[in-house]
Design a protein around this motif. Structure first.
Motif, PDB file in Angstrom:
ATOM      1  N   ARG A  44       0.863  -1.197   0.000  1.00  0.00           N
ATOM      2  CA  ARG A  44       0.000   0.000   0.000  1.00  0.00           C
ATOM      3  C   ARG A  44       0.888   1.231   0.000  1.00  0.00           C
ATOM      4  O   ARG A  44       1.018   1.922   1.005  1.00  0.00           O
ATOM      5  N   PRO A  45       1.497   1.524  -1.146  1.00  0.00           N
ATOM      6  CA  PRO A  45       2.523   2.568  -1.165  1.00  0.00           C
ATOM      7  C   PRO A  45       1.991   3.992  -1.221  1.00  0.00           C
ATOM      8  O   PRO A  45       2.784   4.932  -1.082  1.00  0.00           O
ATOM      9  N   TYR A  46       0.706   4.157  -1.454  1.00  0.00           N
ATOM     10  CA  TYR A  46       0.192   5.503  -1.694  1.00  0.00           C
ATOM     11  C   TYR A  46      -0.815   5.894  -0.614  1.00  0.00           C
ATOM     12  O   TYR A  46      -1.998   5.522  -0.701  1.00  0.00           O
ATOM     13  N   PRO A  47      -0.387   6.613   0.414  1.00  0.00           N
ATOM     14  CA  PRO A  47      -1.311   7.030   1.467  1.00  0.00           C
ATOM     15  C   PRO A  47      -2.497   7.810   0.898  1.00  0.00           C
ATOM     16  O   PRO A  47      -2.341   8.581  -0.045  1.00  0.00           O
ATOM     17  N   LEU A  48      -3.648   7.572   1.463  1.00  0.00           N
ATOM     18  CA  LEU A  48      -4.918   8.227   1.112  1.00  0.00           C
ATOM     19  C   LEU A  48      -5.567   7.662  -0.148  1.00  0.00           C
ATOM     20  O   LEU A  48      -6.727   7.967  -0.426  1.00  0.00           O
ATOM     21  N   VAL A  49      -4.841   6.851  -0.939  1.00  0.00           N
ATOM     22  CA  VAL A  49      -5.420   6.303  -2.166  1.00  0.00           C
ATOM     23  C   VAL A  49      -6.297   5.104  -1.811  1.00  0.00           C
ATOM     24  O   VAL A  49      -5.857   4.182  -1.118  1.00  0.00           O
ATOM     25  N   ALA A  50      -7.533   5.117  -2.308  1.00  0.00           N
ATOM     26  CA  ALA A  50      -8.479   4.050  -1.989  1.00  0.00           C
ATOM     27  C   ALA A  50      -8.290   2.851  -2.912  1.00  0.00           C
ATOM     28  O   ALA A  50      -7.822   2.983  -4.051  1.00  0.00           O
ATOM     29  N   HIS A  51      -8.642   1.668  -2.422  1.00  0.00           N
ATOM     30  CA  HIS A  51      -8.700   0.423  -3.206  1.00  0.00           C
ATOM     31  C   HIS A  51      -7.360   0.080  -3.870  1.00  0.00           C
ATOM     32  O   HIS A  51      -7.317  -0.298  -5.048  1.00  0.00           O
ATOM     33  N   GLN A  52      -6.277   0.183  -3.122  1.00  0.00           N
ATOM     34  CA  GLN A  52      -4.980  -0.153  -3.703  1.00  0.00           C
ATOM     35  C   GLN A  52      -4.854  -1.647  -3.992  1.00  0.00           C
ATOM     36  O   GLN A  52      -3.995  -2.053  -4.779  1.00  0.00           O
TER      37      GLN A  52
ATOM     38  N   VAL B 178      19.595  15.318  -5.320  1.00  0.00           N
ATOM     39  CA  VAL B 178      19.789  16.561  -6.057  1.00  0.00           C
ATOM     40  C   VAL B 178      18.967  17.650  -5.371  1.00  0.00           C
ATOM     41  O   VAL B 178      17.834  17.392  -4.937  1.00  0.00           O
ATOM     42  N   PRO B 179      19.506  18.859  -5.226  1.00  0.00           N
ATOM     43  CA  PRO B 179      18.726  19.931  -4.587  1.00  0.00           C
ATOM     44  C   PRO B 179      17.373  20.117  -5.274  1.00  0.00           C
ATOM     45  O   PRO B 179      17.284  20.157  -6.498  1.00  0.00           O
ATOM     46  N   GLY B 180      16.332  20.211  -4.464  1.00  0.00           N
ATOM     47  CA  GLY B 180      14.989  20.384  -4.991  1.00  0.00           C
ATOM     48  C   GLY B 180      14.241  19.085  -5.211  1.00  0.00           C
ATOM     49  O   GLY B 180      13.056  19.098  -5.500  1.00  0.00           O
ATOM     50  N   ILE B 181      14.935  17.939  -5.081  1.00  0.00           N
ATOM     51  CA  ILE B 181      14.302  16.636  -5.290  1.00  0.00           C
ATOM     52  C   ILE B 181      14.298  15.887  -3.972  1.00  0.00           C
ATOM     53  O   ILE B 181      15.327  15.761  -3.321  1.00  0.00           O
ATOM     54  N   THR B 182      13.141  15.391  -3.575  1.00  0.00           N
ATOM     55  CA  THR B 182      12.984  14.670  -2.310  1.00  0.00           C
ATOM     56  C   THR B 182      12.844  13.183  -2.577  1.00  0.00           C
ATOM     57  O   THR B 182      11.917  12.757  -3.267  1.00  0.00           O
ATOM     58  N   ILE B 183      13.798  12.408  -2.065  1.00  0.00           N
ATOM     59  CA  ILE B 183      13.729  10.956  -2.173  1.00  0.00           C
ATOM     60  C   ILE B 183      12.722  10.450  -1.143  1.00  0.00           C
ATOM     61  O   ILE B 183      12.716  10.874   0.000  1.00  0.00           O
ATOM     62  N   ASP B 184      11.877   9.515  -1.557  1.00  0.00           N
ATOM     63  CA  ASP B 184      10.785   9.085  -0.683  1.00  0.00           C
ATOM     64  C   ASP B 184      10.613   7.569  -0.778  1.00  0.00           C
ATOM     65  O   ASP B 184      10.098   7.055  -1.770  1.00  0.00           O
ATOM     66  N   TYR B 185      11.091   6.863   0.257  1.00  0.00           N
ATOM     67  CA  TYR B 185      10.836   5.426   0.408  1.00  0.00           C
ATOM     68  C   TYR B 185      10.246   5.225   1.801  1.00  0.00           C
ATOM     69  O   TYR B 185      10.931   4.814   2.728  1.00  0.00           O
ATOM     70  N   PRO B 186       8.964   5.537   1.978  1.00  0.00           N
ATOM     71  CA  PRO B 186       8.401   5.585   3.339  1.00  0.00           C
ATOM     72  C   PRO B 186       7.949   4.225   3.842  1.00  0.00           C
ATOM     73  O   PRO B 186       7.436   3.393   3.090  1.00  0.00           O
ATOM     74  N   GLY B 187       8.135   4.010   5.143  1.00  0.00           N
ATOM     75  CA  GLY B 187       7.521   2.870   5.800  1.00  0.00           C
ATOM     76  C   GLY B 187       6.121   3.236   6.258  1.00  0.00           C
ATOM     77  O   GLY B 187       5.813   4.403   6.487  1.00  0.00           O
ATOM     78  N   GLN B 188       5.259   2.233   6.379  1.00  0.00           N
ATOM     79  CA  GLN B 188       3.872   2.486   6.758  1.00  0.00           C
ATOM     80  C   GLN B 188       3.530   1.645   7.978  1.00  0.00           C
ATOM     81  O   GLN B 188       3.378   0.426   7.886  1.00  0.00           O
TER      82      GLN B 188
END
Length: 888
Positions: free
Chosen positions: A124-132, A442-452
């Motif tokens: 379920r990688p996408y918080p708030l997204v329904a029916h993943q 890179v400046p301005g880019i946010t790396i995102d590998y979140p745990g849930q």
């Protein structure tokens, strides 16, 4: 109903137990007083009357127990008693308690963290997204080649003709430039279909999402939804942000919405800063307008299956539609299909690359938990030896073995619950730890590998924790209840409790720990060696002395003719800079996340199979490109400045392409056709890697950028100067040509190459951490067993010393016992490792899963740790006083 009322009455009785006990004691005392008075009236003395009353009444405590069973749920009452008693025992032995809770916390924390990563990245990688659970990724396929992408007309046809899907969405990663002084930063966003937010059931916290009409037209709807992070950081949380504008790629966009804080987009690996509708594709794609071009394949996206529809059914329907499109549009769709993937295998973001690593991590942390539980089981066994007198007395006073097991079992449960809280806290702190193994962003880019850490992860973690701890606590509990009561009443010696069985159990638990530790050490060694070889391996071109940068003319609104002049002048200026050996332009830099161009090709004289569509990747480069990167030419020549739009079209192919299409022939002078344009082959270059070092050799060719010019190009500079010096010099030259422009900060090409090894580096990092944790826990377990063995063998060791054994003899004796246990564990672990390390094959680079050097190193490390763990108990054995030992 009477039974139900009785059950509730007993449950409520737990909360009024003390009051009821006091009332019962008063009532019993009243009965005793009445009987005593009657006996005195009958002529007995007061003492005789009291004793007679007690005999007449019967057992007071038995009466209380029978009455208590009628009004209190006995099982729950005993459980509360056991919890209280277990808590007192933990307080009385802080050393044992801290060590056991630490072992379990490490094991549970590692498991919960791994589960949170799998949940938050793959399931379920996408918080708030329904029916993943019904969400699938869409990818184009090319017969006889790797996966591709979809064209927008094809995407619309799939959407229109399918009946088993609720909705389709486009989600193509893109970017724009935000200038700040003499530097430029990249901002990541998505080109999405107009139904994007509606299909995901994500509602902007301010403003709105896109309307249906905003997805159509050519650059007709310059509107954007920005992320919560952009709203907070760039616009300071302006509540009146809706309706304001921001320039992106030279076009003024109106901000129509702000996404929720938890929603980062639907691309694993990056947090998006903005979203624009598909109508703005050309604004963010320097390769031209593609919404009406069926041959232009660029679309990535997702679809939602209808409830009750399987992925196989959806795949069959889309494949049938793709076959129809292939028949209707043979020129653009021959050999092209579509494939759907579960989210954890999404091929166009970080999911596919990281899923094998997380799968191995889940297995590794489970091993760590087993080792931790085996340690706690050994600790419980050791503590039960110290409590043998307590167990003996409780059995002698009438306690059943079942009641004894229940008490010890409850103490294990208490340990597991405390450790579960600590493990969840550890997992919470490390839920975003995967980003730490990623190269500096890179400046301005946010790396995102979140745990849930949602309720599913917490529930599963607690279940694993309690289940595994209870399983390992059950064995010591059963062992402790096997007391030879008659022998125990005669002696307090070591033979009171079944010593040989207990010793075998402890040894078996340590054997498991050593075996699992060897497997983890071997796996860690293989990944580390693979990572080292990958880092040391050459991709086929120079990396350390090559610096790359970009001047984003596309975002600045440059048109093609103006961009040609700018890049030509900039290239001449850069080549004239001190310390610059050579410089070249390229549309895509090697090992970037932007793939090279790909297109169907036609080879002059090559007869393809009826269902084959020859396809190859190609790259637009300037003169001196091959020499700047140090790519050797096998035959022919490199491009020159004269290879422009006014000269015949030419191409340079790699050796793999030459061997495939011109076997045993000289390809120089031969022709190939791309997009209805024939090109003559003027050179053959060495085959090099362009995306990862793990990629298989594939057909690839180069075309002159001056014959295929784009507004956006990257700059490669071969120099021994530092990136900082080149950035400053490049900024001066760019400002001299256009004061409104700023280059990106220059980086070594080596850093970009290293960045694509993230999966292998992450796997090696995680396995090294967990392997070290397992080794530490196994050392504790081995130390505990040897320490217990020495304490149990005090008399034997005293006899040996009295008979003349030296310190060296005792050291050899104790160490040999520990080494025999270790070697047995290594043998079992090596056999398991030979089977399990084969599963890591896709993560290894030029390393055999059975590498003897790695297995030998794991053996040496494990034996060294075992010697250290055994040395302290062995040293203690040499200090035993034989006189005192013989007296005990």
């Amino acid at each position: 109903m009477p039974r139900l009322r009785a059950w509730f009455s007993r449950l409520l009785g737990l909360f009024s137990k003390n009051r009821c006990d006091a009332e019962m004691a008063e009532e019993i005392q009243a009965h005793l007083d009445l009987l005593t008075e009657r006996n005195i009236a009958a002529g007995m003395l007061p003492n005789e009357a009291r004793n007679a009353a007690l005999r007449q009444f019967g057992g007071i405590e038995q009466t209380k127990e029978i009455a208590r069973e009628q009004r209190v749920w006995r099982w729950a009452d005993e459980f509360v008693q056991d919890i209280r008693y277990g808590a007192r025992m933990l307080r009385r032995t802080p050393g044992f308690s801290i060590l056991a809770i630490l072992c379990l916390t490490l094991g549970i924390g590692a498991n919960t963290a791994a589960l949170s990563w799998i949940e938050g990245i793959l399931i379920r990688p996408y918080p708030l997204v329904a029916h993943q659970d019904r969400m699938v990724a869409l990818s184009g396929t090319v017969r006889g080649a790797e996966r591709g992408e979809l064209s927008y007309p094809d995407f619309l046809d799939f959407e229109k003709n399918s009946t088993l899907f609720e909705s389709f969405i486009v989600d193509k990663i893109t970017g724009t430039t935000l200038s700040a002084g003499d530097r430029a930063e990249r901002s990541v966003g998505g080109i999405v279909s107009a139904n994007y937010f509606d299909a995901l059931a994500v509602r902007p916290i301010l403003g709105r999402g896109f309307r249906p009409e905003e997805g159509t037209g050519r650059n007709a709807h310059p509107v954007t939804v920005i992320s919560y992070m952009t709203w907070k950081n760039r616009y300071r949380g302006d509540p009146d942000i809706i309706g304001k504008t921001q320039f992106m790629n030279g076009v003024q966009h109106t901000i129509i919405g702000v996404a929720p804080e938890q929603f980062h987009g639907t691309f694993i690996g990056y947090s998006f800063n903005f979203w624009v509708p598909t109508s703005m594709q050309e604004t963010f794609d320097n390769t031209g307008y593609k919404l009406e071009d069926r041959g232009a394949r660029w679309v990535e996206g997702y679809a939602f299956l209808r409830p009750g529809i399987t992925r196989q059914q959806g795949q069959a329907e889309l494949s049938a539609i793709a076959k129809g499109l292939e028949n209707d549009f043979p020129e653009t769709n021959r050999g092209h299909g579509i494939e759907i993937f579960p989210l954890w295998r999404t091929p166009f973001n970080g999911a596919a690359g990281i899923s094998p690593t997380l799968g191995i991590t889940a297995a590794v942390v489970f091993f760590v938990l087993l080792i931790a539980c085996a340690n706690v089981s050994n600790l419980l066994l050791a503590r039960s030896l110290l409590r043998r007198h307590e167990m003996t007395m409780r059995l002698a006073l009438g306690a059943g073995r079942r009641r004894l097991i229940k008490q010890l079992f409850t103490e294990g449960l208490l340990l597991s619950l405390i450790a579960a809280l600590g493990g969840i806290a550890v997992a919470y702190w490390s839920r975003n730890a995967l980003v730490l193994a990623f190269p500096p962003p890179v400046p301005g880019i946010t790396i995102d590998y979140p745990g849930q850490l949602d309720w599913r992860v917490l529930l599963l973690s607690v279940a694993i924790c309690v289940g595994s701890t209870m399983l390992f606590a059950l064995m010591p509990a059963i062992q402790s209840s096997h007391v030879d009561l008659s022998g125990a009443l005669k002696s307090e010696g070591a033979g009171v409790i079944g010593g040989s069985g207990r010793s075998r159990l402890r040894s078996a638990l340590v054997l498991v720990q050593v075996s699992l530790s060897f497997v983890l050490l071997a796996g860690t060694g293989l990944l580390l060696q693979s990572l080292q070889r990958m880092q040391n391996a050459s991709p086929g071109f120079l990396t350390n002395n090559v610096i790359m940068s970009v001047v984003d003319l596309f975002s600045a609104g440059y048109k093609l003719d103006r961009a040609k002049i700018f890049h030509t002048q900039l290239l001449d200026r850069v080549r004239a800079l001190p310390g610059v050996e050579s410089a070249a332009l390229t549309r895509v830099t090697p090992f970037s996340y932007n793939p090279p161009s790909s297109a169907p090709i036609e080879i002059d004289g090559y007869q393809s199979a009826p269902d084959e569509q020859p396809n190859a990747e190609y790259l637009q480069v300037s003169e001196d490109y091959l020499s700047t990167l140090g790519i050797p030419l096998v035959a022919g020549r490199e491009f020159t400045r004269n290879d422009d739009e006014n000269s015949p079209r030419v191409a340079i192919i790699n050796e793999t392409m030459a061997a495939k299409y011109w076997p045993r022939k000289d390809p120089l002078g031969q022709r190939l056709k791309v997009k209805d344009k024939w090109m003559q082959i003027v050179g053959v270059a060495k085959t090099v890697n362009y995306e990862t070092k793990l990629e298989a050799p594939k057909s690839f060719f180069y075309v002159p950028v001056r014959q295929n010019f784009f507004v956006g190009n990257a700059l490669l500079i071969r120099t021994r100067e530092t990136p900082g010096a080149i950035t400053n010099a490049l900024a001066r030259e760019v400002h001299a040509l256009d004061p409104t422009l700023a280059p990106y900060a220059a980086d070594r090409l080596q850093e970009q190459v290293d960045g694509r090894g993230y999966t292998q580096r992450l796997a090696a990092t995680l396995l090294a951490i967990f392997g070290g944790m397992a080794l530490f826990l196994a050392a504790i377990g081995l130390y505990g067993v040897m320490s217990y063995s020495v304490s149990q063998s005090t008399r034997e060791l005293g006899v040996r010393m009295a008979l003349g054994a030296t310190v060296r003899d005792l050291l050899r004796l104790v160490l040999s016992r520990g080494l025999r246990l270790t070697i047995a564990g290594v043998v079992v672990g090596a056999a398991a490792a030979l089977l399990l390390t084969r599963l890591m094959g896709n993560l290894l680079y030029k390393v055999s899963p059975r590498d003897p050097i790695v297995f030998g190193a794991a053996l040496i490390i494990l034996i060294a740790v075992a010697l250290l763990a055994c040395f302290l108990p062995a040293r203690r054995a040499t200090r035993i006083d034989p006189v005192r030992a013989l007296r005990t």
